[in-house]
Design an enzyme around this catalytic site. Structure first.
Site, PDB file in Angstrom:
ATOM      1  N   GLN A  85       2.490   6.535 -14.644  1.00  0.00           N
ATOM      2  CA  GLN A  85       3.853   6.060 -14.967  1.00  0.00           C
ATOM      3  C   GLN A  85       4.857   6.603 -13.948  1.00  0.00           C
ATOM      4  OE1 GLN A  85       5.433   4.008 -17.133  1.00  0.00           O
ATOM      5  NE2 GLN A  85       3.466   3.213 -17.799  1.00  0.00           N
ATOM      6  N   SER A  86       4.460   6.583 -12.688  1.00  0.00           N
ATOM      7  CA  SER A  86       5.321   7.135 -11.632  1.00  0.00           C
ATOM      8  C   SER A  86       6.629   6.354 -11.514  1.00  0.00           C
ATOM      9  CB  SER A  86       4.561   7.089 -10.311  1.00  0.00           C
ATOM     10  OG  SER A  86       5.450   7.240  -9.232  1.00  0.00           O
ATOM     11  N   ASN A  87       7.740   7.069 -11.624  1.00  0.00           N
ATOM     12  CA  ASN A  87       9.048   6.431 -11.431  1.00  0.00           C
ATOM     13  C   ASN A  87       9.267   6.114  -9.962  1.00  0.00           C
ATOM     14  OD1 ASN A  87       9.764   6.922 -14.233  1.00  0.00           O
ATOM     15  ND2 ASN A  87       9.883   9.060 -13.628  1.00  0.00           N
TER      16      ASN A  87
END
Ligand code: PLP
Length: 353
Positions: A85-87
């Protein structure tokens, strides 16, 4: 040791190409309810979650410089990595689209999620980014920079065979490496410190700026900015993934590279890099009851939405430090909301359980 005016620093920064992807300056305002409750004169929030590029966040500022660098190298594809869930990865995909480039995101499965197509991944898919999901063999830890770049190189060589010109950049746009030769992410956060200094010019500089520290570029840029401007503001990094002894050399290295890049006559030493690693909880990307609670509390008191991986932990740190008397009642504190809110939806089950 020299101090610089905001204009002098901007002149140095303006030598680096930048594409406009953000709506700046982001708002800075007092959190009335939390300030009162904590007995602090002024607890402010810097709304970098409102930078304006696909849900916003600290990475949009960084990507203005990174994308400009990629375009100047004639790149047509950006390749980078992050966790599931890398921003950073979402922001990179969005920035690439705005500039007409393709993006390939290598996402390491450092944690399990019951709704894999939610949050950042959902938007990445809608953006048409190419996702490569990779299992980790390191017990939930992301691979180090060297291993990750090796993997990116494999992806890049396939792209080159198809006649494309990829630009490789490390997670968070913080550490130099791949095609990014200068600490461009930290450069963007030096600019943020100038922005904060201008916004607080009438009321007095902040005593503390609190920020979540992941790949280190945000804190490094703020530290260099405060020092170069001659402010007494202390930058406090709340570690989200690793121990402070791991983070300190990283943040120091990035800050040193930034000082050298701009030719600043300032010294950054260990005392300038304040880190707390007491709020790691169960580790990176793991949602604890404390995180759910802080998100709910801040939402109910200030209608401010925090994220479960970064800003939630940073706020736990701020409140705990305040309760332990780390700040004095007269201190002015700026909490940087670095974004990450789309991830909230991917962690719904854990947040509500
Ligand atoms: C929402 C959010 N806040 C804070 C950070 C930390 O910033 P940095 O990687 O520059 O340390 C990140 C990324 O790592 C992030 O996505």
């Amino acid at each position: 040791m020299t101090t610089y005016s905001p204009d002098q620093l901007e002149k140095l920064i303006n030598k680096y190409p930048r594409v406009r992807l953000t709506c700046l300056p982001t708002p800075l305002y007092r959190l009335e309810n939390l300030s009162g409750e904590l007995g602090l004169r002024e607890m402010m929030v810097k709304r970098d979650d409102l930078t304006g590029l696909a849900f916003g966040g600290n990475k949009s500022r960084k990507l203005e410089f990174v994308l400009a660098d990629a375009l100047s190298q004639g790149a047509d594809t950006i390749i980078t990595w992050g966790s599931l869930q890398s921003n950073w990865c979402l922001q990179t995909a969005a920035a690439a689209r705005r500039c007409g480039l393709k993006s390939i995101l290598v996402l390491f499965k450092t944690y399990e999620l019951s709704t894999p197509d939610q949050g950042n991944i959902l938007i990445e898919k809608l953006l048409g980014a190419e996702l490569r999901l990779v299992e980790t063999e390191t017990g939930g830890k992301s691979p180090d920079q060297e291993q990750a770049f090796r993997l990116l190189e494999e992806v890049a060589s396939g792209e080159r065979k198809n006649g494309r010109n990829p630009y490789l950049v490390s997670v968070g746009g913080s550490m130099t490496g791949g095609n990014m030769g200068k600490p461009l992410g930290a450069l963007a956060y030096l600019m943020e410190m100038i922005e904060i200094a201008r916004q607080t010019a009438g009321s007095g500089e902040p005593d503390y700026v609190i920020v979540a520290t992941g790949s280190g570029g945000t804190q490094a840029g703020l530290v260099v900015g405060a020092k170069a401007l001659g402010l007494s503001t202390r930058i406090v990094g709340i570690c989200v993934s690793d121990r402070k002894e791991d983070f300190l050399p990283r943040v120091k290295k990035i800050a040193g590279e930034l000082v050298e890049t701009l030719g600043l006559r300032i010294n950054i030493d260990d005392r300038d890099i304040i880190l707390f690693d007491d709020y790691l909880g169960q580790g990176y990307g793991r949602v604890t009851p404390e995180i759910s609670k802080i998100i709910s509390t801040v939402l109910q008191k200030e209608a401010l939405v925090l994220d479960p991986v970064y800003t939630g932990k940073a706020m736990i740190g701020l409140l705990d430090l305040s309760q332990k008397g780390y700040f004095s009642a007269s201190d002015r504190i700026v909490f940087v909301h670095t974004g990450g809110t789309p991830a909230l939806f991917a962690f719904a089950d854990q947040l509500l359980s």
